[in-house]
Enzyme design. Structure first.
Site, PDB file in Angstrom:
ATOM      1  N   LYS A 266      11.895  50.180   4.313  1.00  0.00           N
ATOM      2  CA  LYS A 266      10.773  49.830   5.187  1.00  0.00           C
ATOM      3  C   LYS A 266      11.151  48.647   6.076  1.00  0.00           C
ATOM      4  CE  LYS A 266       6.985  51.120   2.038  1.00  0.00           C
ATOM      5  NZ  LYS A 266       6.346  52.136   2.880  1.00  0.00           N
ATOM      6  N   ARG A 340       4.917  60.567  -4.442  1.00  0.00           N
ATOM      7  CA  ARG A 340       4.774  61.979  -4.807  1.00  0.00           C
ATOM      8  C   ARG A 340       5.861  62.408  -5.791  1.00  0.00           C
ATOM      9  NH1 ARG A 340       4.909  63.479   1.447  1.00  0.00           N
ATOM     10  NH2 ARG A 340       3.960  61.410   1.419  1.00  0.00           N
TER      11      ARG A 340
HETATM   12  N1  BES Z   1       3.350  53.161  -0.638  1.00  0.00           N
HETATM   13  C1  BES Z   1       3.531  53.847   0.576  1.00  0.00           C
HETATM   14  C2  BES Z   1       2.209  54.146   1.285  1.00  0.00           C
HETATM   15  C3  BES Z   1       1.653  53.049   2.154  1.00  0.00           C
HETATM   16  C4  BES Z   1       2.246  52.751   3.367  1.00  0.00           C
HETATM   17  C5  BES Z   1       0.535  52.352   1.769  1.00  0.00           C
HETATM   18  C6  BES Z   1       1.711  51.755   4.158  1.00  0.00           C
HETATM   19  C7  BES Z   1      -0.002  51.363   2.579  1.00  0.00           C
HETATM   20  C8  BES Z   1       0.595  51.071   3.790  1.00  0.00           C
HETATM   21  C9  BES Z   1       4.224  55.181   0.348  1.00  0.00           C
HETATM   22  O1  BES Z   1       5.126  55.228  -0.714  1.00  0.00           O
HETATM   23  C10 BES Z   1       4.981  55.514   1.579  1.00  0.00           C
HETATM   24  O2  BES Z   1       5.848  54.762   1.940  1.00  0.00           O
HETATM   25  N2  BES Z   1       4.647  56.628   2.211  1.00  0.00           N
HETATM   26  C11 BES Z   1       5.281  57.034   3.436  1.00  0.00           C
HETATM   27  C12 BES Z   1       5.487  58.533   3.359  1.00  0.00           C
HETATM   28  C13 BES Z   1       6.343  59.088   4.451  1.00  0.00           C
HETATM   29  C14 BES Z   1       7.775  58.579   4.335  1.00  0.00           C
HETATM   30  C15 BES Z   1       6.338  60.598   4.376  1.00  0.00           C
HETATM   31  C16 BES Z   1       4.354  56.669   4.593  1.00  0.00           C
HETATM   32  O3  BES Z   1       3.131  56.815   4.457  1.00  0.00           O
HETATM   33  O4  BES Z   1       4.864  56.217   5.610  1.00  0.00           O
HETATM   34 ZN    ZN Z   2       7.079  54.550  -0.122  1.00  0.00          ZN
END
Ligand code: BES
Ligand code: ZN
Ligand code: ZN
Length: 488
Positions: A266, A340
């Site tokens: 990230k 997931r």
């Molecule tokens: N924990 C995050 C979801 C999240 C992101 C919560 C930002 C709050 C703020 C999750 O594990 C994640 O990173 N999801 C990705 C999925 C994508 C790579 C398909 C997302 O939502 O960007």
């Molecule tokens: Zn994530």
């Protein structure tokens, strides 16, 4: 906070008396004797239209009275008043008391005492919690009042007492969950949370089993373990059970103690928030605790999938393929879609226990924050009736849910070129639904299942009337309400 109910007495001694007033309605009966002690200040403020009972309006009156100060709080129109507004009322009163360092707070219940007693207590108890334990300067801490008295009509006293005790337990457990959630990842490791879960279980007569890495390997939990690979912190997979009649209700929680994204790392901005990625698992643990403390008779199981998601030489890489517990193969195309992956095995494991229904909670997608903000969690699933029941519980508790579709065409999005499923959907489209479509592949067909995407509601970046910034403990009140409405 010590909570008790008393028959209304205008001469009750306290540091602060709070009185809720509806807009365009006559003053409540308790106002008259209080106003007599204040020499008519309430009546004057209302007559001069200085105070009209509008929602959000407040006014402090002082006098040589047994309660020293009276806080008038506007409740808005009586016809719109509900549990959420009751929590806001008491939350504001308790916040005022905290800011002024007042210790003994008395509330005269607005409107129908009995109907709102539980919510009023919840609001006051929830507003008393702040994540300030690491502040060494005491002045920077903000402890709420120590004592809360609900002043109600005498003929309702015993029922108000019971409702107040219920609300106190529920909000206290929610505050404990918030405290765990706010802790940073260097403190709340998977091991630390698993230890907290087993201590909670022992204290409340639940059974608890914690599975470690070696056992999980033997169990074929390869989708879960693929996320844990990059971290030196050992993962933990927790199974909790509260015995009861019939088939269990299964609660499953995503417990990523820190989500860096892994190799699909990230951006640095706001990455600190990703300590909150354990919120689903914490909500599961706290709901089982609340159900035990509140003596709900239901048979419940709780599954917490706890691990960090970090990059390293041993971390999973985009393109890796693993075979999950259920036997399905998964292509990992983005290591940041790790929630997931851990839930795939957690859901399959829960389904092996022949549950009556399954509810999972997960901070799964950024897309749900874009769609619904901090106001509501997304709900998706395979059973309309279960989803409706959860939505109703959301309305009743102020923990709102909003449905998104999960039509078969979305399942196409998670079909993989080289494996059975892939862990991302179409680029930039329907992200929350793609997450749920992936999860659906791991829920045994025929078992009613609902997925709550709590990525927007698990953490507040703006405070609410009764919730400080930070972890909210979203889902606990909602699930307890759902269970109460659906006795075994
Ligand atoms: N924990 C995050 C979801 C999240 C992101 C919560 C930002 C709050 C703020 C999750 O594990 C994640 O990173 N999801 C990705 C999925 C994508 C790579 C398909 C997302 O939502 O960007
Ligand atoms: Zn994530
Ligand atoms: Zn995550």
């Amino acid at each position: 906070m010590n909570v008790s109910a008393r028959p209304f007495d205008a001469r009750f001694s306290a540091d602060l008396m709070a009185l809720g007033v509806f807009e365009k309605s006559p003053l409540p009966p308790s106002a008259k004797p209080l106003d007599d002690l204040l020499g008519g200040q309430i009546g004057d403020a209302v007559k001069s239209k200085e105070f009209e009972g509008k929602k959000g309006q407040s006014m402090l009156l002082r006098g040589k009275t047994p309660w020293k100060r009276l806080l008038l709080l506007g409740l808005g129109p009586q016809k719109d008043f509900d549990g959420e507004k009751a929590r806001e009322f008491s939350g504001k009163a308790a916040n005022y008391a905290a800011g002024a360092k007042l210790k003994k707070l008395a509330l005269t219940l607005p409107g129908d005492s009995l109907r709102f007693a539980q919510a009023v207590v919840e609001g006051a108890v929830l507003s008393g919690y702040r994540f300030d334990k690491y502040k060494t300067d005491k002045d920077e801490r903000h402890p709420g009042p120590d004592e809360l008295f609900l002043l109600c009509s005498p003929h309702e006293l015993s029922r108000v007492k019971a409702a107040a005790a219920f609300g106190e337990t529920l909000a206290r457990v929610q505050n404990q969950a918030r405290a765990v959630l706010n802790e940073p990842a260097n403190v709340m490791t998977p091991t630390a949370i698993a230890k907290a879960a087993s201590e909670m279980a022992r204290k409340h007569g639940l059974s608890c089993r914690v599975y470690g890495k070696e056992e999980l390997k033997k169990m074929g939990m390869n989708s879960f373990l693929s996320v844990a690979r990059g971290s030196v912190e050992p993962p933990a997979f927790v199974f909790l059970e509260k015995k009861g009649p019939g088939k269990p209700i299964a609660l499953v929680g995503k417990g990523i103690t820190f989500d860096s994204g892994g190799i699909s790392i990230k951006p640095a901005k706001d990455m600190d928030l990703m300590k909150f990625d354990k919120a689903g698992a914490i909500a599961v643990m706290a709901t089982l605790q609340a159900a035990a403390e509140l003596k709900l008779s239901h048979h419940l199981i709780g599954v917490m999938a706890l691990t960090e998601n970090l990059p390293s030489g041993s971390a999973s890489k985009p393109g890796d393929i693993v075979v999950a517990r259920s036997g399905k193969s998964v292509e990992i195309l983005n290591t940041d879609a790790e929630g997931r992956l851990v839930l795939a095995d957690a859901l399959a494991f829960a389904c092996e226990h022949d549950p009556r229904l399954v509810v999972d909670l997960a901070t799964l997608t950024g897309a749900v924050v874009v769609a619904l903000g901090e106001q509501a969690a997304g709900i998706l699933g395979n059973d309309e009736k279960l989803m409706k029941q959860l939505e109703e519980a959301g309305q009743a508790t102020g923990e709102k849910l909003w449905p998104l579709p999960l039509w078969p065409e979305y399942e196409e999005q998670v079909k993989s070129e080289f494996a059975d499923v892939k862990n991302i959907g179409a680029n930039g489209a329907a992200g929350t639904i793609a997450g749920a479509a992936f999860l659906k592949a791991f829920v045994k067909p025929g078992i009613p299942w609902a997925h709550l995407d709590i990525a927007g509601t698990a953490w507040l970046t703006h405070e609410k009337a009764y919730l400080a910034k930070g972890g909210t403990g979203f889902g606990i009140r909602l699930l307890v309400e759902f269970l109460q409405k659906h006795k075994p």
